[in-house]
Write a protein that holds these residues in place. Structure first.
Motif, PDB file in Angstrom:
ATOM      1  N   LEU A 283       0.854  -1.183   0.000  1.00  0.00           N
ATOM      2  CA  LEU A 283       0.000   0.000   0.000  1.00  0.00           C
ATOM      3  C   LEU A 283       0.890   1.233   0.000  1.00  0.00           C
ATOM      4  O   LEU A 283       1.888   1.289   0.744  1.00  0.00           O
ATOM      5  CB  LEU A 283      -0.874   0.033   1.256  1.00  0.00           C
ATOM      6  N   ILE A 284       0.538   2.202  -0.831  1.00  0.00           N
ATOM      7  CA  ILE A 284       1.108   3.540  -0.703  1.00  0.00           C
ATOM      8  C   ILE A 284      -0.060   4.437  -0.320  1.00  0.00           C
ATOM      9  O   ILE A 284      -1.151   4.333  -0.908  1.00  0.00           O
ATOM     10  CB  ILE A 284       1.816   3.972  -2.001  1.00  0.00           C
ATOM     11  N   MET A 285       0.143   5.282   0.684  1.00  0.00           N
ATOM     12  CA  MET A 285      -0.947   6.107   1.227  1.00  0.00           C
ATOM     13  C   MET A 285      -0.384   7.468   1.603  1.00  0.00           C
ATOM     14  O   MET A 285       0.808   7.740   1.419  1.00  0.00           O
ATOM     15  CB  MET A 285      -1.529   5.431   2.475  1.00  0.00           C
ATOM     16  N   SER A 286      -1.256   8.279   2.198  1.00  0.00           N
ATOM     17  CA  SER A 286      -0.823   9.593   2.695  1.00  0.00           C
ATOM     18  C   SER A 286      -1.296   9.721   4.130  1.00  0.00           C
ATOM     19  O   SER A 286      -2.069   8.897   4.624  1.00  0.00           O
ATOM     20  CB  SER A 286      -1.433  10.705   1.843  1.00  0.00           C
ATOM     21  N   LEU A 311       5.797   0.559   6.634  1.00  0.00           N
ATOM     22  CA  LEU A 311       7.190   0.825   6.259  1.00  0.00           C
ATOM     23  C   LEU A 311       7.443   2.329   6.386  1.00  0.00           C
ATOM     24  O   LEU A 311       6.746   3.017   7.118  1.00  0.00           O
ATOM     25  CB  LEU A 311       7.445   0.315   4.834  1.00  0.00           C
ATOM     26  N   GLU A 312       8.441   2.818   5.633  1.00  0.00           N
ATOM     27  CA  GLU A 312       8.811   4.243   5.713  1.00  0.00           C
ATOM     28  C   GLU A 312       8.044   5.061   4.676  1.00  0.00           C
ATOM     29  O   GLU A 312       7.408   4.512   3.773  1.00  0.00           O
ATOM     30  CB  GLU A 312      10.317   4.386   5.401  1.00  0.00           C
ATOM     31  N   ASN A 313       8.191   6.389   4.789  1.00  0.00           N
ATOM     32  CA  ASN A 313       7.736   7.277   3.727  1.00  0.00           C
ATOM     33  C   ASN A 313       8.447   6.858   2.428  1.00  0.00           C
ATOM     34  O   ASN A 313       9.679   6.857   2.375  1.00  0.00           O
ATOM     35  CB  ASN A 313       8.129   8.721   4.113  1.00  0.00           C
ATOM     36  N   ILE A 359       1.318  13.806 -10.854  1.00  0.00           N
ATOM     37  CA  ILE A 359       2.706  13.432 -10.543  1.00  0.00           C
ATOM     38  C   ILE A 359       2.811  11.925 -10.750  1.00  0.00           C
ATOM     39  O   ILE A 359       2.308  11.145  -9.933  1.00  0.00           O
ATOM     40  CB  ILE A 359       3.064  13.808  -9.076  1.00  0.00           C
ATOM     41  N   TRP A 360       3.409  11.547 -11.861  1.00  0.00           N
ATOM     42  CA  TRP A 360       3.636  10.122 -12.149  1.00  0.00           C
ATOM     43  C   TRP A 360       5.140   9.894 -12.057  1.00  0.00           C
ATOM     44  O   TRP A 360       5.918  10.584 -12.746  1.00  0.00           O
ATOM     45  CB  TRP A 360       3.137   9.756 -13.550  1.00  0.00           C
ATOM     46  N   LEU A 361       5.556   8.932 -11.246  1.00  0.00           N
ATOM     47  CA  LEU A 361       6.984   8.667 -11.070  1.00  0.00           C
ATOM     48  C   LEU A 361       7.212   7.163 -10.936  1.00  0.00           C
ATOM     49  O   LEU A 361       6.319   6.441 -10.455  1.00  0.00           O
ATOM     50  CB  LEU A 361       7.490   9.366  -9.803  1.00  0.00           C
ATOM     51  N   PRO A 362       8.399   6.691 -11.334  1.00  0.00           N
ATOM     52  CA  PRO A 362       8.676   5.254 -11.186  1.00  0.00           C
ATOM     53  C   PRO A 362       8.892   4.892  -9.718  1.00  0.00           C
ATOM     54  O   PRO A 362       9.378   5.704  -8.938  1.00  0.00           O
ATOM     55  CB  PRO A 362       9.979   5.063 -11.983  1.00  0.00           C
ATOM     56  N   ILE A 363       8.500   3.661  -9.379  1.00  0.00           N
ATOM     57  CA  ILE A 363       8.748   3.150  -8.021  1.00  0.00           C
ATOM     58  C   ILE A 363       9.850   2.107  -8.128  1.00  0.00           C
ATOM     59  O   ILE A 363       9.775   1.215  -8.965  1.00  0.00           O
ATOM     60  CB  ILE A 363       7.479   2.497  -7.442  1.00  0.00           C
ATOM     61  N   ARG A 364      10.873   2.236  -7.291  1.00  0.00           N
ATOM     62  CA  ARG A 364      11.857   1.151  -7.207  1.00  0.00           C
ATOM     63  C   ARG A 364      11.818   0.598  -5.783  1.00  0.00           C
ATOM     64  O   ARG A 364      11.125   1.165  -4.919  1.00  0.00           O
ATOM     65  CB  ARG A 364      13.258   1.626  -7.619  1.00  0.00           C
ATOM     66  N   PHE A 365      12.508  -0.485  -5.556  1.00  0.00           N
ATOM     67  CA  PHE A 365      12.418  -1.150  -4.244  1.00  0.00           C
ATOM     68  C   PHE A 365      13.799  -1.359  -3.641  1.00  0.00           C
ATOM     69  O   PHE A 365      14.753  -1.693  -4.358  1.00  0.00           O
ATOM     70  CB  PHE A 365      11.714  -2.507  -4.383  1.00  0.00           C
ATOM     71  N   GLN A 369      10.918  -2.101   0.758  1.00  0.00           N
ATOM     72  CA  GLN A 369      10.578  -0.674   0.826  1.00  0.00           C
ATOM     73  C   GLN A 369      10.430  -0.057  -0.578  1.00  0.00           C
ATOM     74  O   GLN A 369      11.395   0.006  -1.340  1.00  0.00           O
ATOM     75  CB  GLN A 369      11.677   0.073   1.593  1.00  0.00           C
ATOM     76  N   PRO A 370       9.211   0.414  -0.930  1.00  0.00           N
ATOM     77  CA  PRO A 370       9.091   1.168  -2.182  1.00  0.00           C
ATOM     78  C   PRO A 370       9.778   2.526  -2.049  1.00  0.00           C
ATOM     79  O   PRO A 370       9.688   3.158  -0.991  1.00  0.00           O
ATOM     80  CB  PRO A 370       7.570   1.359  -2.354  1.00  0.00           C
ATOM     81  N   ILE A 371      10.453   2.938  -3.118  1.00  0.00           N
ATOM     82  CA  ILE A 371      11.186   4.211  -3.113  1.00  0.00           C
ATOM     83  C   ILE A 371      10.731   5.030  -4.328  1.00  0.00           C
ATOM     84  O   ILE A 371      10.721   4.511  -5.455  1.00  0.00           O
ATOM     85  CB  ILE A 371      12.717   3.982  -3.254  1.00  0.00           C
ATOM     86  N   ILE A 372      10.396   6.275  -4.077  1.00  0.00           N
ATOM     87  CA  ILE A 372       9.981   7.161  -5.173  1.00  0.00           C
ATOM     88  C   ILE A 372      10.885   8.391  -5.143  1.00  0.00           C
ATOM     89  O   ILE A 372      10.942   9.092  -4.125  1.00  0.00           O
ATOM     90  CB  ILE A 372       8.493   7.578  -5.020  1.00  0.00           C
ATOM     91  N   GLU A 373      11.608   8.609  -6.262  1.00  0.00           N
ATOM     92  CA  GLU A 373      12.495   9.778  -6.352  1.00  0.00           C
ATOM     93  C   GLU A 373      11.971  10.732  -7.400  1.00  0.00           C
ATOM     94  O   GLU A 373      11.383  10.290  -8.398  1.00  0.00           O
ATOM     95  CB  GLU A 373      13.915   9.328  -6.727  1.00  0.00           C
ATOM     96  N   TRP A 374      12.234  12.010  -7.201  1.00  0.00           N
ATOM     97  CA  TRP A 374      11.755  13.009  -8.154  1.00  0.00           C
ATOM     98  C   TRP A 374      12.533  12.932  -9.475  1.00  0.00           C
ATOM     99  O   TRP A 374      13.738  12.690  -9.490  1.00  0.00           O
ATOM    100  CB  TRP A 374      11.904  14.433  -7.576  1.00  0.00           C
TER     101      TRP A 374
END
Ligand code: DGJ
Length: 380
Positions: A283-286, A311-313, A359-365, A369-374
């Protein structure tokens, strides 16, 4: 220089200039890259109007459904309905029109013009060979107190969708992980202390679950998820946004089955987006701060029914504490890249709702932990 040569040269210069202009207009700007936060023109050169949206991959085509917003603050309410776009490559989108229209001739209708209709999502039901849309619905004039789910169906992916009903989830049923405290009655005077914001105390002390057991639980920010076995789930912020609920839908996807569970009590999560990777659920949430952005949340579980581990932000780098000024709305498996995913978020502009950006961005792991970078510009 001969006259014909000069004419040929002029023609060539004109053609080059024309191609240059075209390159800057309309769908050409989208081309073959994502530019998060920029205007995103559709095939008519108009900024895509599909906020709080989600994607349905149907055959060789992607369909993007989202809230059709209008100008100004009034545009945060539903004055038009749910807009649909189609695409073969996710970069260039064709306007397919309004898939579900609000009702304009009956102000008492559940989806009357001026209601709040948010975060629409569409899934395909194999059993009935039809398309089912769910959305967060607040009847006109009652703020966010309704906390209903709206359901609509269509035989054609782009609609028109027919509104079926507005419901509160799972009336009369306890969740599978109910605790004794939920079955006790909390005095009304204690409950009225709660005004809807975050509470330092655990919200179970107010027993919002028990309060809503008979009439149905609250459902606000939401998403849908269809598992590999074709079972479909509704995932939504409940109990005054304090706690996430996950509900199994009926086989036709148009109602609650009565089987549900509650997770992350007291964590006030909104904007849930679920996806599955290598057999695990994510899940990714806010957090919960109205239209204003906040730090993202993420979680993983071996089964949809948990146990869910927070997990983390997932956002990292500058402005990660504001999720790059966005709020999650959907996570899309990257086309042709098993195990890779695209984060879809909204950059809300409540003062002029129609101008909201995507805002569409790739997710890596990194492990789980999913990671989203600008990235200013990227392609998959
Ligand atoms: C945040 C939610 O995620 C949005 O969908 C919307 O309901 C706003 N809150 C309203 O303030």
């Amino acid at each position: 220089m001969k006259k014909t040569r000069i004419i040929q040269l002029c023609f060539l210069l004109f053609a080059v200039a024309f191609a240059g202009c075209k390159g800057k207009s309309g769908s050409e700007q989208a081309g073959g890259a994502f530019t998060p936060g920029e205007l995103w023109p559709d095939n008519n050169g108009v900024h895509i109007n599909a906020h709080g949206g989600g994607i349905l991959h149907d055959g060789d085509t992607y369909y993007w459904f989202g809230e059709h917003k209008t100008e100004g603050t009034a545009g945060n309410n539903a004055l038009v309905g749910v807009h649909c776009y189609s695409s073969k490559d996710l970069y260039n989108w064709k306007d397919e029109g309004v898939a579900l229209s609000v009702v304009t001739d009956d102000s008492t209708h559940s989806i009357a013009k001026g209601c709040i209709l948010e975060r629409p999502k569409v899934i395909y039901n194999k059993k009935n060979n039809n398309y089912v849309m769910w959305f967060h619905l607040e009847p006109k004039g009652a703020g966010y107190s309704g906390a209903l789910s709206g359901i609509a169906v269509s035989d054609k992916v782009a609609g028109p969708y027919k509104f079926l009903r507005a419901v509160r989830p799972n009336a009369g049923s306890w969740p599978t992980n109910v605790q004794d405290i939920h079955k006790q009655r909390v005095p009304e005077s204690d409950r009225s202390k709660f005004t809807g914001g975050s509470l330092p105390a655990h919200p179970d002390s107010l027993n919002l679950l028990g309060r809503d057991m008979e009439g149905g639980q609250m459902a606000r920010d939401m998403n849908l998820f269809v598992d590999d076995d074709s079972k479909a789930y509704h995932i939504y912020s409940s109990e005054e946004n304090s706690t996430l609920h996950i509900s199994l839908l009926t086989d036709d996807y148009t109602n609650y089955s009565g089987t549900y569970a509650r997770f992350f009590p007291g964590r006030f999560m909104e904007a849930p987006a679920m996806f599955k990777r290598d057999g695990k659920y994510y899940l990714i949430m806010s957090g919960c701060t109205g239209w204003a952005p906040n730090a993202g949340r993420s979680a993983v579980a071996p089964s949809i029914w948990g146990p869910w581990e927070e997990l983390e932000n997932p956002f990292v780098g500058e402005d990660s504490d504001l999720s790059f000024h966005s709020q999650s709305t959907y996570v899309l498996p990257a086309p042709g890249k098993p195990g890779q995913f695209i984060y879809m978020g909204d950059r809300w502009t409540p003062e002029n709702a129609i101008d909201g950006r995507y805002i569409w961005l790739p997710i890596r792991f990194e492990g789980d932990q999913p990671i989203i970078e600008w990235q200013d510009k990227w392609s998959y």
